[in-house]
Design a protein around this motif. Structure first.
Motif, PDB file in Angstrom:
ATOM      1  N   HIS A   1      35.775  -9.836 -23.187  1.00  0.00           N
ATOM      2  CA  HIS A   1      34.950 -11.003 -22.849  1.00  0.00           C
ATOM      3  C   HIS A   1      34.569 -10.837 -21.386  1.00  0.00           C
ATOM      4  CE1 HIS A   1      33.670 -15.282 -23.265  1.00  0.00           C
ATOM      5  NE2 HIS A   1      33.796 -15.221 -21.951  1.00  0.00           N
ATOM      6  N   LEU A   2      33.266 -10.715 -21.113  1.00  0.00           N
ATOM      7  CA  LEU A   2      32.793 -10.388 -19.774  1.00  0.00           C
ATOM      8  C   LEU A   2      32.136 -11.583 -19.107  1.00  0.00           C
ATOM      9  CD1 LEU A   2      31.072  -6.955 -20.540  1.00  0.00           C
ATOM     10  CD2 LEU A   2      33.493  -7.404 -20.010  1.00  0.00           C
ATOM     11  N   LEU A   3      32.347 -11.704 -17.814  1.00  0.00           N
ATOM     12  CA  LEU A   3      31.638 -12.688 -17.011  1.00  0.00           C
ATOM     13  C   LEU A   3      30.415 -11.979 -16.415  1.00  0.00           C
ATOM     14  CD1 LEU A   3      32.294 -15.679 -16.285  1.00  0.00           C
ATOM     15  CD2 LEU A   3      32.956 -14.845 -14.033  1.00  0.00           C
ATOM     16  N   LEU A   4      29.240 -12.483 -16.743  1.00  0.00           N
ATOM     17  CA  LEU A   4      27.986 -11.895 -16.285  1.00  0.00           C
ATOM     18  C   LEU A   4      27.316 -12.829 -15.281  1.00  0.00           C
ATOM     19  CD1 LEU A   4      26.670 -10.725 -19.778  1.00  0.00           C
ATOM     20  CD2 LEU A   4      27.924  -9.364 -18.088  1.00  0.00           C
ATOM     21  N   VAL A   5      26.615 -12.250 -14.322  1.00  0.00           N
ATOM     22  CA  VAL A   5      25.972 -13.034 -13.267  1.00  0.00           C
ATOM     23  C   VAL A   5      24.512 -12.601 -13.118  1.00  0.00           C
ATOM     24  CG1 VAL A   5      28.135 -13.390 -12.004  1.00  0.00           C
ATOM     25  CG2 VAL A   5      26.709 -11.397 -11.469  1.00  0.00           C
ATOM     26  N   ASP A   6      23.731 -13.429 -12.405  1.00  0.00           N
ATOM     27  CA  ASP A   6      22.349 -13.054 -12.110  1.00  0.00           C
ATOM     28  C   ASP A   6      22.327 -11.757 -11.313  1.00  0.00           C
ATOM     29  OD1 ASP A   6      21.354 -15.325 -13.376  1.00  0.00           O
ATOM     30  OD2 ASP A   6      21.440 -16.522 -11.540  1.00  0.00           O
TER      31      ASP A   6
ATOM     32  N   PHE B   1      23.899  -5.589 -18.784  1.00  0.00           N
ATOM     33  CA  PHE B   1      24.003  -5.895 -20.205  1.00  0.00           C
ATOM     34  C   PHE B   1      23.178  -7.136 -20.553  1.00  0.00           C
ATOM     35  CE2 PHE B   1      28.342  -4.250 -19.006  1.00  0.00           C
ATOM     36  CZ  PHE B   1      28.140  -2.967 -19.488  1.00  0.00           C
ATOM     37  N   ARG B   2      22.903  -7.268 -21.836  1.00  0.00           N
ATOM     38  CA  ARG B   2      22.176  -8.447 -22.328  1.00  0.00           C
ATOM     39  C   ARG B   2      23.149  -9.406 -23.001  1.00  0.00           C
ATOM     40  NH1 ARG B   2      19.638  -9.922 -27.264  1.00  0.00           N
ATOM     41  NH2 ARG B   2      20.241  -7.913 -28.159  1.00  0.00           N
ATOM     42  N   LEU B   3      23.041 -10.671 -22.669  1.00  0.00           N
ATOM     43  CA  LEU B   3      23.840 -11.712 -23.305  1.00  0.00           C
ATOM     44  C   LEU B   3      23.000 -12.345 -24.399  1.00  0.00           C
ATOM     45  CD1 LEU B   3      26.488 -13.342 -23.311  1.00  0.00           C
ATOM     46  CD2 LEU B   3      25.416 -14.908 -21.670  1.00  0.00           C
ATOM     47  N   ALA B   4      23.384 -12.114 -25.646  1.00  0.00           N
ATOM     48  CA  ALA B   4      22.599 -12.573 -26.784  1.00  0.00           C
ATOM     49  C   ALA B   4      23.057 -13.953 -27.240  1.00  0.00           C
ATOM     50  CB  ALA B   4      22.722 -11.568 -27.931  1.00  0.00           C
TER      51      ALA B   4
ATOM     52  N   LEU C   1      21.737  -9.036 -17.467  1.00  0.00           N
ATOM     53  CA  LEU C   1      22.535  -9.628 -16.399  1.00  0.00           C
ATOM     54  C   LEU C   1      23.480  -8.566 -15.841  1.00  0.00           C
ATOM     55  CD1 LEU C   1      23.424 -13.018 -18.161  1.00  0.00           C
ATOM     56  CD2 LEU C   1      21.780 -12.702 -16.296  1.00  0.00           C
ATOM     57  N   THR C   2      24.101  -8.868 -14.734  1.00  0.00           N
ATOM     58  CA  THR C   2      25.018  -7.937 -14.074  1.00  0.00           C
ATOM     59  C   THR C   2      26.461  -8.287 -14.404  1.00  0.00           C
ATOM     60  OG1 THR C   2      23.528  -7.404 -12.241  1.00  0.00           O
ATOM     61  CG2 THR C   2      25.877  -7.189 -11.805  1.00  0.00           C
ATOM     62  N   PHE C   3      27.240  -7.281 -14.728  1.00  0.00           N
ATOM     63  CA  PHE C   3      28.671  -7.484 -14.957  1.00  0.00           C
ATOM     64  C   PHE C   3      29.339  -7.805 -13.625  1.00  0.00           C
ATOM     65  CE2 PHE C   3      32.941  -5.265 -15.611  1.00  0.00           C
ATOM     66  CZ  PHE C   3      33.536  -6.429 -16.066  1.00  0.00           C
ATOM     67  N   SER C   4      30.086  -8.887 -13.582  1.00  0.00           N
ATOM     68  CA  SER C   4      30.658  -9.404 -12.338  1.00  0.00           C
ATOM     69  C   SER C   4      31.896  -8.658 -11.867  1.00  0.00           C
ATOM     70  CB  SER C   4      31.026 -10.881 -12.524  1.00  0.00           C
ATOM     71  OG  SER C   4      32.101 -11.001 -13.454  1.00  0.00           O
ATOM     72  N   GLY C   5      32.509  -7.871 -12.757  1.00  0.00           N
ATOM     73  CA  GLY C   5      33.804  -7.277 -12.434  1.00  0.00           C
ATOM     74  C   GLY C   5      34.963  -8.157 -12.849  1.00  0.00           C
ATOM     75  N   LEU C   6      34.665  -9.298 -13.499  1.00  0.00           N
ATOM     76  CA  LEU C   6      35.681 -10.187 -14.038  1.00  0.00           C
ATOM     77  C   LEU C   6      35.577 -10.167 -15.552  1.00  0.00           C
ATOM     78  CD1 LEU C   6      34.961 -11.367 -11.103  1.00  0.00           C
ATOM     79  CD2 LEU C   6      36.043 -13.446 -11.913  1.00  0.00           C
TER      80      LEU C   6
ATOM     81  N   VAL D   1      32.273  -7.337 -28.228  1.00  0.00           N
ATOM     82  CA  VAL D   1      32.272  -7.791 -26.838  1.00  0.00           C
ATOM     83  C   VAL D   1      31.489  -9.093 -26.744  1.00  0.00           C
ATOM     84  CG1 VAL D   1      31.631  -7.268 -24.462  1.00  0.00           C
ATOM     85  CG2 VAL D   1      32.441  -5.438 -25.965  1.00  0.00           C
ATOM     86  N   PHE D   2      32.127 -10.103 -26.155  1.00  0.00           N
ATOM     87  CA  PHE D   2      31.493 -11.389 -25.931  1.00  0.00           C
ATOM     88  C   PHE D   2      31.395 -11.624 -24.424  1.00  0.00           C
ATOM     89  CE2 PHE D   2      32.998 -11.566 -30.202  1.00  0.00           C
ATOM     90  CZ  PHE D   2      32.119 -12.394 -30.878  1.00  0.00           C
ATOM     91  N   GLY D   3      30.686 -12.661 -24.056  1.00  0.00           N
ATOM     92  CA  GLY D   3      30.551 -12.939 -22.635  1.00  0.00           C
ATOM     93  C   GLY D   3      30.000 -14.318 -22.354  1.00  0.00           C
ATOM     94  N   GLN D   4      29.890 -14.610 -21.062  1.00  0.00           N
ATOM     95  CA  GLN D   4      29.302 -15.869 -20.621  1.00  0.00           C
ATOM     96  C   GLN D   4      28.585 -15.635 -19.301  1.00  0.00           C
ATOM     97  OE1 GLN D   4      33.576 -17.316 -20.167  1.00  0.00           O
ATOM     98  NE2 GLN D   4      32.514 -18.698 -18.740  1.00  0.00           N
TER      99      GLN D   4
END
Length: 226
Positions: A129-134, A144-147, A160-165, A197-200
């Motif tokens: 589960h990835l935290l994505l940022v602008d 990556f794309r958050l669908a 979006l950019t992977f935050s490293g979190l 893989v999921f994210g927000q």
């Protein structure tokens, strides 16, 4: 787990004698901001890896008791990169999903929510589960794309950019040999292809503190905020 094994080449000469996570910003070491926020979110068991000037980190942070946590150290003879470092630390991390944070970012993310995301990985049969940022100015193309539905894809737009979190299931790293450098992105792309893989999207503060200029800018911002 806090990743703190990088050499910090772009931050030289500041990192010639000080590991990057110990560089001061806003009156305290960058890594201390993480530790305090993790503790506030209920994390009391931390794993920190190190390579370059690792003894300085251990001297500064000790066993973590001064911060209300317990730190287990995962030393690396040479930096194993992100996935290799996590693989090497698996005996300390255990069999349950866990949260990982890059030691060289500054972020006001909700760590409690990230903890909940880690706990949900088993129920979702997911691996990450990835935290994505602008996308920041220095990385405009994103990662990556958050669908719709929260799944993350390696292809498509907008990106979006992977935050490293992120939160990870230990099984994501099971195929890697120990004591060997390995990058995280290929593992994530394979897991994305399998729909695991999921994210927000985090829209709050996030800074990749990768250069002396960004470090100084963040320091000024925190000083101005009091």
């Amino acid at each position: 787990m806090i990743l703190a094994a990088g050499r910090g080449e772009r931050m030289r000469p500041l990192t010639d004698h000080t590991p990057k996570p110990l560089l001061p910003v806003g009156g305290k070491a960058l890594i201390v901001w993480h530790i305090e926020r993790l503790r506030a979110a209920g994390f009391t068991e931390l794993v920190i890896n190190h390579a370059h000037l690792g003894h300085r980190l251990e001297e500064a942070l000790g066993d973590g008791s001064a911060f209300g946590v317990r730190i287990a150290w995962s030393p690396e003879a040479t930096a194993f990169e992100t996935a290799g470092g996590i693989r090497h630390a698996l005996p300390l991390l255990g069999d349950e999903p866990f949260v990982v944070i890059n030691g060289d970012v500054f972020c006001d993310a909700d760590f409690a929510a990230l903890r909940a995301a880690a706990e949900s990985l088993r129920a979702e049969a997911a691996l990450a589960h990835l935290l994505l940022v602008d996308n920041p100015e220095h990385h405009p193309e994103g990662d990556f794309r958050l669908a719709t539905g929260g799944r993350v894809s390696a292809n498509g737009a907008p990106r979006l950019t992977f935050s490293g979190l992120g939160a990870y299931h230990p099984a994501l790293f099971a195929s890697l040999p120990d004591n060997t450098p390995a990058k995280l992105a290929p593992l994530l792309r394979d897991a994305m292809a399998a729909g695991k893989v999921f994210g927000q999207h985090h829209t709050g503060r996030w800074i990749d503190v990768g250069t002396p200029e960004r470090l100084a800018e963040l320091d000024c911002q925190l000083a101005s905020a009091g």
